[in-house]
Design a protein around this motif. Structure first.
Motif, mmCIF file in Angstrom:
data_model
loop_
_atom_site.group_PDB
_atom_site.id
_atom_site.type_symbol
_atom_site.label_atom_id
_atom_site.label_comp_id
_atom_site.label_asym_id
_atom_site.label_seq_id
_atom_site.Cartn_x
_atom_site.Cartn_y
_atom_site.Cartn_z
ATOM 1 N N TYR A 1 -12.714 63.312 -43.923
ATOM 2 C CA TYR A 1 -12.810 62.143 -43.040
ATOM 3 C C TYR A 1 -11.576 61.924 -42.178
ATOM 4 C CZ TYR A 1 -16.832 61.205 -45.974
ATOM 5 O OH TYR A 1 -18.024 61.319 -46.651
ATOM 6 N N LYS B 1 -25.039 65.027 -33.406
ATOM 7 C CA LYS B 1 -24.345 63.769 -33.657
ATOM 8 C C LYS B 1 -23.807 63.148 -32.374
ATOM 9 C CE LYS B 1 -22.900 65.287 -38.286
ATOM 10 N NZ LYS B 1 -21.770 65.543 -39.204
ATOM 11 N N GLY C 1 -14.008 67.613 -33.614
ATOM 12 C CA GLY C 1 -13.967 66.171 -33.855
ATOM 13 C C GLY C 1 -13.951 65.381 -32.565
ATOM 14 N N GLY D 1 -9.988 55.411 -32.529
ATOM 15 C CA GLY D 1 -10.804 56.014 -33.577
ATOM 16 C C GLY D 1 -10.759 57.529 -33.531
ATOM 17 N N LYS D 2 -10.958 58.136 -34.717
ATOM 18 C CA LYS D 2 -11.067 59.598 -34.830
ATOM 19 C C LYS D 2 -12.133 59.913 -35.864
ATOM 20 C CE LYS D 2 -6.165 60.739 -33.969
ATOM 21 N NZ LYS D 2 -5.008 61.525 -34.480
ATOM 22 N N TRP D 3 -12.900 60.985 -35.599
ATOM 23 C CA TRP D 3 -13.964 61.368 -36.525
ATOM 24 C C TRP D 3 -14.045 62.884 -36.627
ATOM 25 C CZ3 TRP D 3 -14.316 57.861 -32.582
ATOM 26 C CH2 TRP D 3 -14.479 56.525 -32.958
ATOM 27 N N ASN D 4 -14.263 63.357 -37.828
ATOM 28 C CA ASN D 4 -14.487 64.774 -38.079
ATOM 29 C C ASN D 4 -15.978 65.042 -37.895
ATOM 30 O OD1 ASN D 4 -14.803 67.355 -39.088
ATOM 31 N ND2 ASN D 4 -13.579 66.997 -40.938
ATOM 32 N N THR E 1 -18.641 63.760 -40.634
ATOM 33 C CA THR E 1 -18.856 62.326 -40.482
ATOM 34 C C THR E 1 -20.336 61.979 -40.329
ATOM 35 O OG1 THR E 1 -18.294 60.358 -39.183
ATOM 36 C CG2 THR E 1 -18.595 62.402 -37.970
ATOM 37 N N TYR F 1 -21.092 59.234 -38.873
ATOM 38 C CA TYR F 1 -21.054 58.331 -37.727
ATOM 39 C C TYR F 1 -21.816 58.936 -36.546
ATOM 40 C CZ TYR F 1 -19.028 54.743 -34.679
ATOM 41 O OH TYR F 1 -18.853 53.681 -33.828
ATOM 42 N N GLU G 1 -13.834 50.341 -31.874
ATOM 43 C CA GLU G 1 -13.821 50.942 -33.210
ATOM 44 C C GLU G 1 -12.539 50.672 -34.001
ATOM 45 O OE1 GLU G 1 -16.350 53.607 -30.522
ATOM 46 O OE2 GLU G 1 -14.382 52.641 -30.420
ATOM 47 N N GLU H 1 -11.885 51.009 -38.038
ATOM 48 C CA GLU H 1 -11.035 52.080 -38.570
ATOM 49 C C GLU H 1 -9.900 51.507 -39.410
ATOM 50 O OE1 GLU H 1 -11.497 55.591 -38.166
ATOM 51 O OE2 GLU H 1 -13.424 54.637 -37.785
ATOM 52 N N LYS I 1 -11.340 50.597 -42.727
ATOM 53 C CA LYS I 1 -11.558 51.802 -43.519
ATOM 54 C C LYS I 1 -10.243 52.289 -44.133
ATOM 55 C CE LYS I 1 -12.599 55.647 -41.379
ATOM 56 N NZ LYS I 1 -13.349 56.623 -40.553
#
Length: 342
Positions: free
Chosen positions: A173, A231, A282, A293-296, A300, A302, A311, A315, A318
């Motif tokens: 994550y 995604k 990502g 925000g950052k997402w893998n 993820t 998301y 976001e 974040e 989280k």
């Protein structure tokens, strides 16, 4: 009291060093894997670089495990032997780096990106820790009641869960917190500006980030599969209707986003791309000159379906949940240890 302190200080000192060192690396296991690749290259073992991520997780979890075992005073003889051998091994390694005439590695990465020590300072630090660990080993073996105890197996299992939780969470994550200038919540300023280039090597950063809209950057370090691309469907629709800016970045040619030919792909310096995004594929979100925000994309759930540019609060929540959960689990371990010794 004096006797208690004289018996406890080596456990406390070594335990804190191992926990701090392990934790600051465990929140960024991808960063440590890059450092491990440097070590492998130094010793002509680049063919093993495919194992760098596994070695990173094991090293982070190993340091956290040893540190917690020291602080909880569990399996003391076994822990004392392993800690001494661990420090001896890294003392030899840091000596090799310190005396390397080519200076291939600038610093050891002992504390991740949190703070950096010169190779000389690292070697001196390890020599001091080696002396302390030797004293600790002698002290543990001369005391009674430090034999291997199977009844502590439950506590040790809890230590292992806690130790592996941090690097595995950060791997799947992304780091809940990192010490680079591209941490979620960081403002984009001159020293950490994002520089993008088109195929003609013309800088296009100002044009890409213009318009005052939330901007999403897709980092591409390896081929994107159709499953991962799915995604991005909602985000792509928001881009087509003008709600957000969207683009891809890569450090080399030939990288595309299957099914999304309309999304432009620009070039970014490889080192900067690795610093901004600790995953092969990502997304990074920007709003109001800030990383929000950052997402893998590989893991993820998301789907980028709402709240574009908003976001950051989610974040931060989280991140708070991660640290709170880890602290609670740690407190429970110490509480259970105290109950068993009463």
């Amino acid at each position: 009291m004096r006797s208690f302190i004289s018996r406890m200080w080596p456990d406390m000192l070594l335990g804190m060093v191992f926990v701090v060192s392990g934790f600051v690396k465990a929140v960024d296991p991808m960063g440590l894997s890059y450092k491990i690749e440097e070590y492998l290259g130094m010793f002509q073992l680049s063919g093993w670089s495919g194992l760098s991520m596994l070695l990173s997780v094991l090293l982070c979890a190993g340091e956290l495990t040893l540190g917690l075992l020291l602080l909880l005073r569990l399996w003391r003889k076994l822990t004392a032997v392993v800690v001494t051998l661990f420090i001896l091994g890294f003392t030899i390694l840091t000596y090799s780096i310190y005396t390397d005439p080519y200076g291939g590695i600038n610093e050891c990465g002992c504390f991740g990106e949190a703070f950096h020590l010169s190779n000389g300072a690292t070697f001196a630090k390890n020599l001091i820790l080696l002396v302390v660990s030797g004293f600790h080993l002698w002290n543990v073996f001369r005391q009674a009641g430090n034999d291997f105890n199977y009844r502590q197996l439950g506590l040790v299992s809890g230590v292992l869960v806690l130790a592996f939780f941090v690097p595995l969470y950060a791997y799947f994550y992304l780091p809940p917190f990192d010490f680079l200038p591209y941490n979620v919540g960081s403002e984009i300023e001159a020293e950490n500006a994002i520089h993008l280039y088109d195929t003609g090597f013309n800088e296009v950063s100002d044009q890409v980030f213009s318009g005052g809209k939330p901007t999403y950057m897709i980092g591409i370090k390896e081929k994107i599969t159709p499953e991962v691309g799915d995604k991005l469907a909602a985000l792509f629709e928001a881009y087509r209707d003008g709600t957000v800016n969207l683009f891809g970045v890569a450090s080399g040619s030939g990288m595309t986003i299957p099914g999304y030919a309309d999304i432009p792909v620009y070039f970014m310096d490889e080192v900067v791309l690795k610093s901004v995004l600790r995953t092969p594929v990502g997304v990074v979100a920007f709003a109001d000159d800030r990383i929000v925000g950052k997402w893998n994309l590989l893991y993820t759930p998301y789907r980028f379906e709402r709240g574009y540019g908003e976001e950051l609060s989610r974040e931060r929540w989280k991140r708070g949940a991660f640290f709170s959960g880890w602290v609670v689990m740690l407190a429970l371990l110490f509480y259970e240890r105290k109950k068993r010794t009463e």
